[in-house]
Design an enzyme around this catalytic site. Sequence first.
Site, PDB file in Angstrom:
ATOM      1  N   ASN A 105      90.106 -11.703  53.784  1.00  0.00           N
ATOM      2  CA  ASN A 105      89.878 -12.592  54.925  1.00  0.00           C
ATOM      3  C   ASN A 105      88.516 -13.254  54.826  1.00  0.00           C
ATOM      4  O   ASN A 105      87.566 -12.677  54.296  1.00  0.00           O
ATOM      5  CB  ASN A 105      89.972 -11.797  56.238  1.00  0.00           C
ATOM      6  CG  ASN A 105      91.343 -11.160  56.423  1.00  0.00           C
ATOM      7  OD1 ASN A 105      92.327 -11.582  55.798  1.00  0.00           O
ATOM      8  ND2 ASN A 105      91.406 -10.106  57.218  1.00  0.00           N
ATOM      9  N   ASP A 107      87.177 -14.503  57.687  1.00  0.00           N
ATOM     10  CA  ASP A 107      86.556 -14.371  59.013  1.00  0.00           C
ATOM     11  C   ASP A 107      85.488 -13.279  58.947  1.00  0.00           C
ATOM     12  O   ASP A 107      85.379 -12.570  57.951  1.00  0.00           O
ATOM     13  CB  ASP A 107      87.633 -14.051  60.083  1.00  0.00           C
ATOM     14  CG  ASP A 107      88.313 -12.698  59.883  1.00  0.00           C
ATOM     15  OD1 ASP A 107      89.546 -12.649  59.763  1.00  0.00           O
ATOM     16  OD2 ASP A 107      87.587 -11.680  59.837  1.00  0.00           O
ATOM     17  N   HIS A 122      87.540 -13.332  48.816  1.00  0.00           N
ATOM     18  CA  HIS A 122      87.928 -14.752  48.887  1.00  0.00           C
ATOM     19  C   HIS A 122      86.868 -15.600  49.574  1.00  0.00           C
ATOM     20  O   HIS A 122      87.151 -16.741  49.964  1.00  0.00           O
ATOM     21  CB  HIS A 122      89.265 -14.895  49.613  1.00  0.00           C
ATOM     22  CG  HIS A 122      90.420 -14.374  48.827  1.00  0.00           C
ATOM     23  ND1 HIS A 122      91.665 -14.165  49.378  1.00  0.00           N
ATOM     24  CD2 HIS A 122      90.534 -14.002  47.529  1.00  0.00           C
ATOM     25  CE1 HIS A 122      92.490 -13.696  48.440  1.00  0.00           C
ATOM     26  NE2 HIS A 122      91.819 -13.578  47.313  1.00  0.00           N
ATOM     27  N   CYS A 130      76.302 -25.324  47.473  1.00  0.00           N
ATOM     28  CA  CYS A 130      76.066 -26.642  46.859  1.00  0.00           C
ATOM     29  C   CYS A 130      76.590 -26.597  45.425  1.00  0.00           C
ATOM     30  O   CYS A 130      76.199 -25.740  44.644  1.00  0.00           O
ATOM     31  CB  CYS A 130      74.554 -26.916  46.861  1.00  0.00           C
ATOM     32  SG  CYS A 130      74.082 -28.350  45.874  1.00  0.00           S
ATOM     33  N   GLY A 189      97.673  -5.156  56.404  1.00  0.00           N
ATOM     34  CA  GLY A 189      97.854  -6.526  56.895  1.00  0.00           C
ATOM     35  C   GLY A 189      97.869  -7.591  55.832  1.00  0.00           C
ATOM     36  O   GLY A 189      97.352  -8.689  56.037  1.00  0.00           O
ATOM     37  N   GLU A 217     105.286  -5.130  58.641  1.00  0.00           N
ATOM     38  CA  GLU A 217     106.607  -4.918  58.011  1.00  0.00           C
ATOM     39  C   GLU A 217     106.365  -4.678  56.524  1.00  0.00           C
ATOM     40  O   GLU A 217     105.270  -4.961  56.022  1.00  0.00           O
ATOM     41  CB  GLU A 217     107.502  -6.146  58.193  1.00  0.00           C
ATOM     42  CG  GLU A 217     107.067  -7.354  57.383  1.00  0.00           C
ATOM     43  CD  GLU A 217     106.888  -8.602  58.233  1.00  0.00           C
ATOM     44  OE1 GLU A 217     107.470  -8.669  59.311  1.00  0.00           O
ATOM     45  OE2 GLU A 217     106.119  -9.470  57.807  1.00  0.00           O
TER      46      GLU A 217
HETATM   47  N1  APR Z   1      99.455  -6.002  62.167  1.00  0.00           N
HETATM   48  C1  APR Z   1      99.625  -5.704  60.852  1.00  0.00           C
HETATM   49  N2  APR Z   1     100.131  -6.571  59.944  1.00  0.00           N
HETATM   50  C2  APR Z   1     100.465  -7.787  60.398  1.00  0.00           C
HETATM   51  C3  APR Z   1     100.321  -8.177  61.749  1.00  0.00           C
HETATM   52  C4  APR Z   1      99.795  -7.223  62.650  1.00  0.00           C
HETATM   53  N3  APR Z   1      99.625  -7.496  63.949  1.00  0.00           N
HETATM   54  N4  APR Z   1     100.763  -9.467  61.883  1.00  0.00           N
HETATM   55  C5  APR Z   1     101.161  -9.864  60.658  1.00  0.00           C
HETATM   56  N5  APR Z   1     100.999  -8.860  59.769  1.00  0.00           N
HETATM   57  C6  APR Z   1     101.284  -8.853  58.325  1.00  0.00           C
HETATM   58  C7  APR Z   1     102.451  -9.729  57.936  1.00  0.00           C
HETATM   59  O1  APR Z   1     103.660  -8.988  58.013  1.00  0.00           O
HETATM   60  C8  APR Z   1     102.105 -10.080  56.478  1.00  0.00           C
HETATM   61  O2  APR Z   1     102.627  -9.099  55.590  1.00  0.00           O
HETATM   62  O3  APR Z   1     100.155  -9.394  57.679  1.00  0.00           O
HETATM   63  C9  APR Z   1     100.579 -10.015  56.443  1.00  0.00           C
HETATM   64  C10 APR Z   1      99.897 -11.364  56.335  1.00  0.00           C
HETATM   65  O4  APR Z   1     100.285 -11.939  55.118  1.00  0.00           O
HETATM   66  P1  APR Z   1      99.701 -13.376  54.711  1.00  0.00           P
HETATM   67  O5  APR Z   1      99.836 -14.312  55.834  1.00  0.00           O
HETATM   68  O6  APR Z   1     100.314 -13.723  53.383  1.00  0.00           O
HETATM   69  O7  APR Z   1      98.135 -13.125  54.529  1.00  0.00           O
HETATM   70  P2  APR Z   1      97.408 -12.436  53.310  1.00  0.00           P
HETATM   71  O8  APR Z   1      98.272 -11.420  52.649  1.00  0.00           O
HETATM   72  O9  APR Z   1      96.076 -11.999  53.791  1.00  0.00           O
HETATM   73  O10 APR Z   1      97.203 -13.684  52.296  1.00  0.00           O
HETATM   74  C11 APR Z   1      96.475 -13.431  51.113  1.00  0.00           C
HETATM   75  O11 APR Z   1      96.616 -15.762  50.521  1.00  0.00           O
HETATM   76  O12 APR Z   1      96.536 -17.954  51.140  1.00  0.00           O
HETATM   77  C12 APR Z   1      95.824 -16.944  50.557  1.00  0.00           C
HETATM   78  O13 APR Z   1      93.491 -16.806  50.501  1.00  0.00           O
HETATM   79  C13 APR Z   1      94.583 -16.634  51.343  1.00  0.00           C
HETATM   80  O14 APR Z   1      93.511 -14.488  51.621  1.00  0.00           O
HETATM   81  C14 APR Z   1      94.744 -15.176  51.722  1.00  0.00           C
HETATM   82  C15 APR Z   1      95.747 -14.669  50.707  1.00  0.00           C
END
Ligand code: APR
Length: 247
Positions: A105, A107, A122, A130, A189, A217
């Site tokens: 993340n 954030d 990331h 720059c 997550g 999930e």
């Molecule tokens: N609690 C736990 N898990 C959750 C929740 C929640 N409240 N809400 C959603 N999720 C899960 C979803 O089921 C999913 O498996 O979080 C995951 C989010 O997946 P992505 O949206 O693909 O995010 P992420 O895995 O962090 O993406 C990885 O992809 O686009 C790039 O750089 C970006 O860092 C990012 C990377």
Amino acid sequence: MTTISSTIANHIKPTDSIVILTGAGISKESGLDTFRCADGIWAKVDLEDVATPQGFARDPNLVHRFYNDRRRGLADPAIQPNAAHAALAELERRWKGELLLVTQNIDDLHERAGSKTLIHMHGELRKVFCVHCRTVETWDGDLSVHDVCPTCARKGGMRPDVVWFGEMPYQMDRIYRALGACDLFVSIGTSGNVYPAAGFVAEARGAGAHTVELNLEPSLGASHFAEAVNGPATEVVPAFVAELLRL
Ligand code: APR
């Protein structure tokens, strides 16, 4: 109430080494969008346009607008760390063994919750660099092609300090060293869509670590984990941390 792993006590000792990976799902209940959920960021904007060096070269103004919007969103007082971020910060404070938190993340909710041993593989939304002199600056306002580098005073080279697709994530050597030496790897997550983070579970298993997925999930990589607990992060993460701290 989500049932938390009862096998942790069979695998983990209080002085063991832990590596934790987080993704966008841990910040979802704080009000930040994930990327690949139905209402996620990549359902609204094409990642090729805003998260690749080619997209930035093609239309830097579009990329700046995308990250300026997300930077402003993060500054909203309604966006606060949640119980999952807080639980990981408490684990860092109280765990007797080594603990490394790696987040995908950008954030700053882990820091704001109190986590200190943290790698943003990331990059970070509140940092820019720059392209001419590579100096990294903290930047809370909007960024544009008109901004001048505060260090080298050259114009037009400021970009978000975010790792785009096709770029090398940060501190990978340190991460792989930690994965190769850990006794427990926990993924929280993340959908398991993006490498190298999606391959961390295989690295940890190869080193003999116990591996646990905490996710809303099953992720794409769920089958690679020794165990999984599915549920919202604000529920499953505090319960899992409590289990570890009871060892
Ligand atoms: N609690 C736990 N898990 C959750 C929740 C929640 N409240 N809400 C959603 N999720 C899960 C979803 O089921 C999913 O498996 O979080 C995951 C989010 O997946 P992505 O949206 O693909 O995010 P992420 O895995 O962090 O993406 C990885 O992809 O686009 C790039 O750089 C970006 O860092 C990012 C990377």
